[in-house]
Write an enzyme that holds these catalytic residues in place. Structure first.
Site, PDB file in Angstrom:
ATOM      1  CG  HIS A 195      -2.072   0.903   1.164  1.00  0.00           C
ATOM      2  ND1 HIS A 195      -2.210   1.999   2.001  1.00  0.00           N
ATOM      3  CD2 HIS A 195      -3.157   0.919   0.353  1.00  0.00           C
ATOM      4  CE1 HIS A 195      -3.325   2.639   1.713  1.00  0.00           C
ATOM      5  NE2 HIS A 195      -3.928   2.016   0.724  1.00  0.00           N
ATOM      6  CG  HIS A 212      -7.044   8.406  -1.274  1.00  0.00           C
ATOM      7  ND1 HIS A 212      -5.707   8.106  -1.412  1.00  0.00           N
ATOM      8  CD2 HIS A 212      -7.706   7.224  -1.345  1.00  0.00           C
ATOM      9  CE1 HIS A 212      -5.560   6.795  -1.582  1.00  0.00           C
ATOM     10  NE2 HIS A 212      -6.758   6.240  -1.528  1.00  0.00           N
TER      11      HIS A 212
END
Length: 617
Positions: A246, A477
Site C-alpha cells: 500500500h 484520500h
C-alpha cells in the site's frame, strides 16, 4: 474565480453501464473543451481538442466537433443515432449519449438540477461572510513557502473544479516527475498505466522504470501487456494473508542526486485530480567520494535503506552520466547524502516482528521516535487526530495500544506528555453525497458498515471540514495523524497508513511481538534545531554555488528550534523557526452532531446526490 459547475459527463462501458474506474468530467457554464488532455483514454484518434460543449445558464447545451474524427450523439428520447462531422454543431439534451469515436468511448451528459448549480461557490461565499476569523478563510491562498523551506513541509495535490486560489502551491504529477531523470522507481498500490502515460509522458523517455505495486493478478497481467518496454514490474511478497502493498512513494535518480517523494495518491486519474491528497519530497546530492570525512548514516538514511531492503525488487542496471553502469538495488541508495533530511520515515512491512525489530516498524516505530522527543509543555495531554480513508475492524484494546504510541514524548523537565484524547475525522454520508464526485467518491472510502458502526466509535467521530483549503467537497484520500494544541502541532505524520491493525501492526505475545500485514510508508514532521544552512539542494536546478555556501556552514547550529503550525495559525509566519503545514481540515475538529451518519460504502442511500444519483448505482 472558477465558473459554476452545471453538468457532467459520465463515462460508460460498452454495455452502457457506468465505468466506475474512470473519472466523471465536470462541465462549467460556457464552453468546455473535451479531448485527450482530460479524458483518460489512450486512443490516438482522439484529438487534444476533440469536442466543445457549451452550457448556458438556462440549461441549453450545444456540442461542436473540433477534432478530425466524427462524433455520434444517441438521443435519450428515441435512441436515434446522429453522426456529427468535424466543424458541425448540434444541440444535445440531458441523458443523451455521446460516442467520442463512433462505436467507442461512451459518455452520458447529465445536467445538474438548477438548485444545485453553483452550490459550492455559494457555500464558499457564505463561509467567507459568516466566518468571524477572516484570516482563516482561504488560508491556502497564502500558503507559499520559499523554495528552501519546501522540504520542511508538504503540499496538497491540485483538485480539478476548484477556484485557482484553492490550488496555490499545490502540485500535480508533472511537478514531481520532471527534469533529466535517469531511472525511476514508482511504488504504489493501484496503477493505471494508460492514465499514467497520458498524464506524465516523460515516463516513456526514462530508460529504466521499476513499478512496485499491489495489484491483483488480473490487473497485473493487464499492466504487463500495456506497459512500455522500459518498465519492469514487481509485487513484493505478502507473507501474511489479507495484506497489501500500500506504500505510495517515488524515487527518481538524476545525474545530480536522488529525489525521494512520499505521498498518498494511487497512480490513477481520480486520485491525482479529484481528491484531497498530500505529497512531500526532497532532493539529496550524491555523497562526495573524495570527502575524507563522509557524512554519518543519519536516521532518515537508516530508515530508508531498511525499508528498501525488504522490498527485494529485481535489481536492474542504469547508465548514469559520469558514473557508468550501476546496479539499482537497495544498497545503491546509500550513495546519497541524507544529512539534511527534514523528516523521519515511518514504514510498515509485513511480518511477526520481535527483538530488535519490535520497534522498527509500524506504530512501535512511531512510539520509539516520539519517546526520544522533547515537546513544549502546552502539548501535555493535548488531543490527537486520526484522519484517513479506510477503517479497519477495530476494538477498544487496540485503540488504547495505538493511542499509547501516539501519546509518547516528554517535556523539558522530563514529564511525560501523557495520553491524548483522539478524534477520528471521517466523512459523513452528507459529505459524500454533496462532494465534487457525489456518491462516486465513496468508492475511495471503502469501509463497511460492520467496521464503521461499532458503538464504541461514536465518541470519536469528527467532521471533514476544510473550507480554508477549499476541500470540504474534495473527499479525503490523504492520511494524517497529529497531536495539536490550538493551531500548533507537536508532530505531524503524512502517510499511506489507514486506521487498521494491518497497516500499523498489533502487539501480541505479552507485547513482545508486533504483527503487521501490509507495506506502508509515511513521513514524520518534528520540531528540530534550526541549521544556518537551508535545505535547497535541487536535482533539477543548477545550485553549485549554494552547495558551496552550505558546506562552509555545515556544522553551525543555533539554539532555536523550529515550530510546526497550521496554515491558520496567527503569528509571524515569516519567522525562520516557523514551519507551516497545509493541514487541509479544520483544527480543532468539530464532533459529529446527533444527525450525522458516518459514511459506509455497503449501505444503500436513496437520497439523490448532486448528480441525481442514488447509492449503490
Amino acid at each position: 474565480m472558477a465558473h459554476s459547475q452545471v453538468a457532467y459527463l459520465i463515462p460508460l462501458k460498452a454495455d452502457l453501464k457506468e465505468e466506475d474506474s474512470s473519472p466523471r468530467i465536470t462541465l462549467s457554464e460556457g464552453p468546455n473543451i473535451i479531448g485527450r488532455g482530460n479524458v483518460s483514454i489512450a486512443d490516438k484518434r482522439l484529438s487534444r481538442k476533440h469536442i466543445s460543449i457549451t452550457v448556458s445558464s438556462s440549461g441549453s447545451v450545444s456540442l461542436s466537433v473540433e477534432g478530425t474524427n466524427p462524433v455520434v450523439i444517441r438521443c435519450s428520447g428515441d435512441g436515434e443515432r446522429k453522426k456529427v462531422k468535424p466543424r458541425e454543431e448540434v444541440l444535445v439534451s440531458n441523458d443523451d449519449l455521446i460516442e467520442l469515436i463512433p462505436g467507442h468511448h461512451f459518455f452520458k451528459l447529465v445536467l445538474l438540477p438548477a438548485e444545485n448549480r453553483g452550490s459550492h461557490e455559494r457555500a464558499a461565499k457564505k463561509a467567507r461572510k459568516d466566518d468571524a476569523h477572516d484570516d482563516d478563510v482561504e488560508a491556502i491562498r497564502r500558503f507559499v513557502p520559499p523554495n528552501e523551506k519546501l522540504p520542511s513541509t508538504f503540499r496538497l495535490l491540485s483538485v480539478n473544479g476548484l477556484p485557482d486560489w484553492a490550488n496555490t502551491s499545490c502540485v500535480s504529477i508533472n511537478d514531481v516527475i520532471e527534469g533529466d531523470v535517469v531511472a525511476a522507481i514508482l511504488s504504489n498500490y493501484m496503477v493505471d498505466v494508460d492514465w499514467l502515460m497520458s498524464a506524465c509522458p516523460k515516463l516513456a523517455n526514462i530508460s529504466q522504470v521499476m513499478v512496485i505495486h499491489g495489484e491483483g493478478d488480473g490487473r497485473q497481467e493487464y499492466i504487463q501487456r500495456k506497459k512500455p518496454a522500459n518498465w519492469s514490474l514487481h509485487k513484493p511478497r505478502l507473507p501474511i494473508s489479507f495484506g497489501t502493498h500500500h506504500s505510495k512513494a517515488i524515487f527518481l535518480v538524476y545525474p545530480r542526486g536522488v529525489r525521494v517523494v512520499v505521498h498518498t495518491a494511487n497512480l490513477i486519474h481520480v486520485d491525482w485530480n479529484n481528491k484531497s491528497q498530500g505529497l512531500w519530497m526532497q532532493d539529496f546530492p550524491w555523497k562526495d567520494d573524495d570527502n575524507k570525512d563522509p557524512p554519518k548514516c543519519c536516521g532518515f538514511e537508516g530508515d530508508l535503506i531498511d525499508y528498501l531492503n525488504v522490498l527485494k525488487w529485481p535489481e536492474f542496471t542504469a547508465s548514469l552520466p559520469g558514473r557508468g553502469n550501476v546496479k539499482i538495488n537497495a544498497a545503491f541508495f546509500k550513495k546519497f547524502d541524507y544529512s539534511n533530511a527534514t523528516v523521519r520515515l515511518i514504514a510498515s512491512v509485513p511480518g511477526y516482528h520481535t527483538g530488535l525489530n519490535l520497534k522498527k516498524w509500524g506504530h512501535m516505530k512511531l512510539r520509539s521516535i516520539l519517546q526520544e522527543c522533547i515537546f513544549d509543555r502546552e502539548f501535555r495531554r493535548s488531543p490527537l487526530v486520526y484522519q484517513f480513508s479506510s477503517l479497519g475492524s477495530l476494538d477498544e484494546k487496540w485503540l488504547a495500544e495505538f493511542r499509547d504510541s501516539l501519546s509518547c514524548g516528554i517535556t523539558e523537565d522530563k514529564t511525560p506528555l501523557g495520553p491524548g484524547d483522539p478524534l477520528i475525522i471521517w466523512p459523513t454520508v452528507e459529505d459524500v453525497r454533496c462532494s465534487l464526485e457525489g456518491y462516486a467518491a465513496g468508492n475511495a472510502i471503502p469501509s463497511p458498515l460492520k467496521n464503521v458502526e461499532k458503538p464504541f466509535l461514536r465518541k470519536y467521530w469528527a467532521k471533514w471540514k476544510a473550507d480554508h483549503s477549499a476541500r470540504s467537497r474534495a473527499m479525503p484520500h490523504i492520511k494524517t495523524f497529529t497531536r495539536y494544541s490550538d493551531q500548533k502541532l507537536a508532530w505531524f505524520l503524512l502517510t499511506s497508513s489507514n486506521l487498521s491493525k494491518a497497516a500499523w501492526g498489533a502487539l501480541q505475545k505479552n507485547n513482545s511481538q508486533l504483527m503487521i500485514r501490509s507495506y506502508e510508508l509515511g513521513v514524520l514532521f518534528l520540531s528540530s534545531p534550526i541549521k544556518t544552512q537551508v535545505c535547497d539542494f535541487s536535482c533539477t536546478e543548477d545550485n553549485t554555488s549554494t552547495m558551496k555556501a552550505k558546506q562552509e556552514t555545515k556544522d553551525e547550529v543555533v539554539k532555536e528550534r523550529s515550530k510546526l503550525v497550521t496554515m491558520t495559525w496567527q503569528g509571524d509566519k515569516d519567522s525562520p523557526e516557523i514551519i507551516s503545514l497545509p493541514i487541509p481540515y479544520q483544527l480543532p475538529p468539530k464532533p459529529y452532531s446527533p444527525e450525522d451518519v458516518p459514511w459506509s460504502w455497503d449501505r444503500g442511500y436513496s437520497k439523490k446526490d448532486v448528480y441525481g444519483q442514488v447509492w449503490p448505482r
